[in-house]
Design an enzyme around this catalytic site. Structure first.
Site, PDB file in Angstrom:
ATOM      1  N   TYR A  48       1.024  -1.186  -0.009  1.00  0.00           N
ATOM      2  CA  TYR A  48       0.162   0.157   0.106  1.00  0.00           C
ATOM      3  C   TYR A  48       0.822   1.111  -0.127  1.00  0.00           C
ATOM      4  O   TYR A  48       0.719   2.202  -0.831  1.00  0.00           O
ATOM      5  CB  TYR A  48      -0.911   0.119   1.235  1.00  0.00           C
ATOM      6  CG  TYR A  48      -1.684   1.159   1.494  1.00  0.00           C
ATOM      7  CD1 TYR A  48      -2.890   1.023   0.283  1.00  0.00           C
ATOM      8  CD2 TYR A  48      -1.346   2.029   2.340  1.00  0.00           C
ATOM      9  CE1 TYR A  48      -3.852   2.206   0.628  1.00  0.00           C
ATOM     10  CE2 TYR A  48      -2.543   3.133   2.271  1.00  0.00           C
ATOM     11  CZ  TYR A  48      -3.763   3.195   1.504  1.00  0.00           C
ATOM     12  OH  TYR A  48      -4.358   4.258   1.680  1.00  0.00           O
ATOM     13  N   THR A 104     -13.464   5.115   7.276  1.00  0.00           N
ATOM     14  CA  THR A 104     -14.066   4.606   6.124  1.00  0.00           C
ATOM     15  C   THR A 104     -14.106   3.209   6.282  1.00  0.00           C
ATOM     16  O   THR A 104     -13.564   2.617   6.892  1.00  0.00           O
ATOM     17  CB  THR A 104     -13.523   5.129   4.893  1.00  0.00           C
ATOM     18  OG1 THR A 104     -12.420   4.368   4.738  1.00  0.00           O
ATOM     19  CG2 THR A 104     -13.086   6.850   5.227  1.00  0.00           C
TER      20      THR A 104
HETATM   21  N1  NAD Z   1      -9.325   5.576   5.116  1.00  0.00           N
HETATM   22  C1  NAD Z   1      -8.170   5.838   5.517  1.00  0.00           C
HETATM   23  O1  NAD Z   1      -7.515   5.832   6.702  1.00  0.00           O
HETATM   24  C2  NAD Z   1      -7.106   6.398   4.355  1.00  0.00           C
HETATM   25  C3  NAD Z   1      -6.044   6.826   4.666  1.00  0.00           C
HETATM   26  C4  NAD Z   1      -5.151   7.092   3.517  1.00  0.00           C
HETATM   27  C5  NAD Z   1      -5.418   7.287   2.282  1.00  0.00           C
HETATM   28  N2  NAD Z   1      -6.788   6.768   1.971  1.00  0.00           N
HETATM   29  C6  NAD Z   1      -6.842   6.474   0.631  1.00  0.00           C
HETATM   30  O2  NAD Z   1      -8.236   7.351   0.314  1.00  0.00           O
HETATM   31  C7  NAD Z   1      -9.054   7.098  -0.762  1.00  0.00           C
HETATM   32  C8  NAD Z   1     -10.382   6.332  -0.449  1.00  0.00           C
HETATM   33  O3  NAD Z   1     -10.394   5.512   0.499  1.00  0.00           O
HETATM   34  P1  NAD Z   1     -11.436   5.517   1.467  1.00  0.00           P
HETATM   35  O4  NAD Z   1     -10.844   5.321   2.870  1.00  0.00           O
HETATM   36  O5  NAD Z   1     -12.617   6.102   1.276  1.00  0.00           O
HETATM   37  O6  NAD Z   1     -11.976   3.940   1.187  1.00  0.00           O
HETATM   38  P2  NAD Z   1     -13.338   3.282   0.621  1.00  0.00           P
HETATM   39  O7  NAD Z   1     -13.095   1.754   0.663  1.00  0.00           O
HETATM   40  O8  NAD Z   1     -14.659   3.713   1.539  1.00  0.00           O
HETATM   41  O9  NAD Z   1     -13.478   3.865  -0.628  1.00  0.00           O
HETATM   42  C9  NAD Z   1     -12.833   3.543  -1.833  1.00  0.00           C
HETATM   43  C10 NAD Z   1     -13.562   3.357  -3.122  1.00  0.00           C
HETATM   44  O10 NAD Z   1     -12.834   3.059  -4.084  1.00  0.00           O
HETATM   45  C11 NAD Z   1     -13.566   2.078  -4.904  1.00  0.00           C
HETATM   46  N3  NAD Z   1     -12.821   1.398  -5.900  1.00  0.00           N
HETATM   47  C12 NAD Z   1     -11.671   0.317  -5.344  1.00  0.00           C
HETATM   48  N4  NAD Z   1     -11.072  -0.051  -6.511  1.00  0.00           N
HETATM   49  C13 NAD Z   1     -11.803   0.575  -7.569  1.00  0.00           C
HETATM   50  C14 NAD Z   1     -11.414   0.323  -9.131  1.00  0.00           C
HETATM   51  N5  NAD Z   1     -10.628  -0.679  -9.454  1.00  0.00           N
HETATM   52  N6  NAD Z   1     -12.273   1.255  -9.805  1.00  0.00           N
HETATM   53  C15 NAD Z   1     -12.937   2.108  -9.407  1.00  0.00           C
HETATM   54  N7  NAD Z   1     -13.522   2.171  -7.952  1.00  0.00           N
HETATM   55  C16 NAD Z   1     -12.512   1.368  -7.306  1.00  0.00           C
HETATM   56  C17 NAD Z   1     -14.517   1.317  -4.068  1.00  0.00           C
HETATM   57  O11 NAD Z   1     -15.576   0.716  -4.788  1.00  0.00           O
HETATM   58  C18 NAD Z   1     -14.783   2.309  -2.932  1.00  0.00           C
HETATM   59  O12 NAD Z   1     -16.234   2.986  -3.435  1.00  0.00           O
HETATM   60  C19 NAD Z   1      -8.133   5.473  -1.427  1.00  0.00           C
HETATM   61  O13 NAD Z   1      -7.282   6.000  -2.301  1.00  0.00           O
HETATM   62  C20 NAD Z   1      -7.194   5.280   0.065  1.00  0.00           C
HETATM   63  O14 NAD Z   1      -6.119   4.622  -0.525  1.00  0.00           O
HETATM   64  C21 NAD Z   1      -7.513   6.056   3.020  1.00  0.00           C
END
Ligand code: NAD
Length: 271
Positions: A166, A201
């Protein structure tokens, strides 16, 4: 209101702008889509989860700009990303493109990671952002304007044992953000990233969710409390915390900011 006050408000608004959001069906992407719509943008929603995408599209229909369109898209498939960009561009020039789609893998030490996991995370988190950024930049440069925003992570710079794959995909996102910013800046296009800390999330709570959908609340609260204690602000983040940072990078208020990865982690990592 004075003219100066109006101008200041306008700098933080997206009135009449067109924004594309990937990962719009859940978490940070969904909250950003809501914030964009409330700021006056028409939003093109993309995600591979078509059912959840339809729900957010229906919800945003009532906002000022509203949902322009929901387009089920797998960001790991370049043809689908190009189709998304063409559909958005057919509505109007694309002002904002947010790459929020992403996935995490079950924690595993680097020496134990299998190649399928490596390939899957690179395909979605790195190539997906690459395809989206390139598709957006190619269409923004001729217009002489646009803001591309990528979602990185605290893990890109801060070592997190068990999250090697990741983290490396997010470090790649930081690198492509800076390079693309350097390449398209002269055309008036800005490229930035947000590096969130721990955000509440489905991505972080899935491991506490049983197959029947019920949540193992004790274990979840234990992890959340540990992550909150680790942050200077004493709490974990909510999607709205990140969505508002994204709004700043999308709006004219950040007009002199490009090539930046903006940390939003409540002070969990201040190096
Ligand atoms: N939640 C955290 O703590 C956190 C921290 C740092 C970064 N992030 C990043 O934030 C972003 C959003 O994550 P989140 O926490 O909202 O997660 P989440 O799982 O709630 O949302 C992610 C969304 O991406 C979609 N997705 C996944 N693979 C896909 C694909 N191949 N094509 C299209 N859509 C796809 C999923 O269906 C989902 O709706 C991500 O890039 C994640 O890496 C999250």
């Amino acid at each position: 209101m004075t003219m100066a006050t109006n101008q200041q408000s306008a700098a933080y608004a997206l009135t009449g702008k067109l924004a594309v959001v990937t990962g719009a069906a859940s978490g940070i992407g969904r909250e950003a889509a809501r914030v964009f719509a409330r700021a006056g943008a028409r939003v093109v929603l993309a995600d591979r989860n078509a059912a959840a995408l339809a729900e957010i599209a229906a919800e945003l229909g009532a906002e000022p700009g509203g949902a322009a369109m929901a387009i089920p898209t797998d960001v790991a498939d370049r043809t689908q990303v190009e189709r998304l960009a063409d559909a958005a561009r057919a509505i109007a020039p694309i002002d904002v493109w947010l790459n929020a789609a992403g996935v995490a893998a079950a924690p595993a030490l680097l020496v134990d990671v299998d190649e399928a996991t490596l390939d899957r995370l690179i395909a979605i988190n790195l190539k997906g952002v690459f395809f989206g950024s390139a598709a957006a930049a190619r269409r923004m440069v001729p217009e002489g304007r646009g803001s591309i925003i990528n979602i990185s992570s605290q893990g890109a710079e801060s070592p997190a044992p068990g999250l090697a794959v990741y983290s490396l995909t997010k470090a790649g996102v930081n690198a492509l953000t800076r390079t693309l910013a350097a390449e398209v800046g002269a055309a008036g296009v800005r490229v930035n990233a947000v590096a969130p800390g721990f955000i509440d999330t489905p991505m972080v709570s899935y491991r506490f969710t049983r197959e029947d959908g019920s949540v193992i609340e004790d274990a979840k609260q234990e992890l959340f409390a540990a992550r909150a204690a680790n942050a200077a602000l004493g709490r974990i983040g909510q999607p709205i915390d990140i969505a508002r940072v994204i709004l700043f990078l999308a709006a004219d208020a950040s007009g002199f900011v490009t090539g930046e990865t903006l940390r939003a982690n409540g002070g969990a990592d201040m190096r």
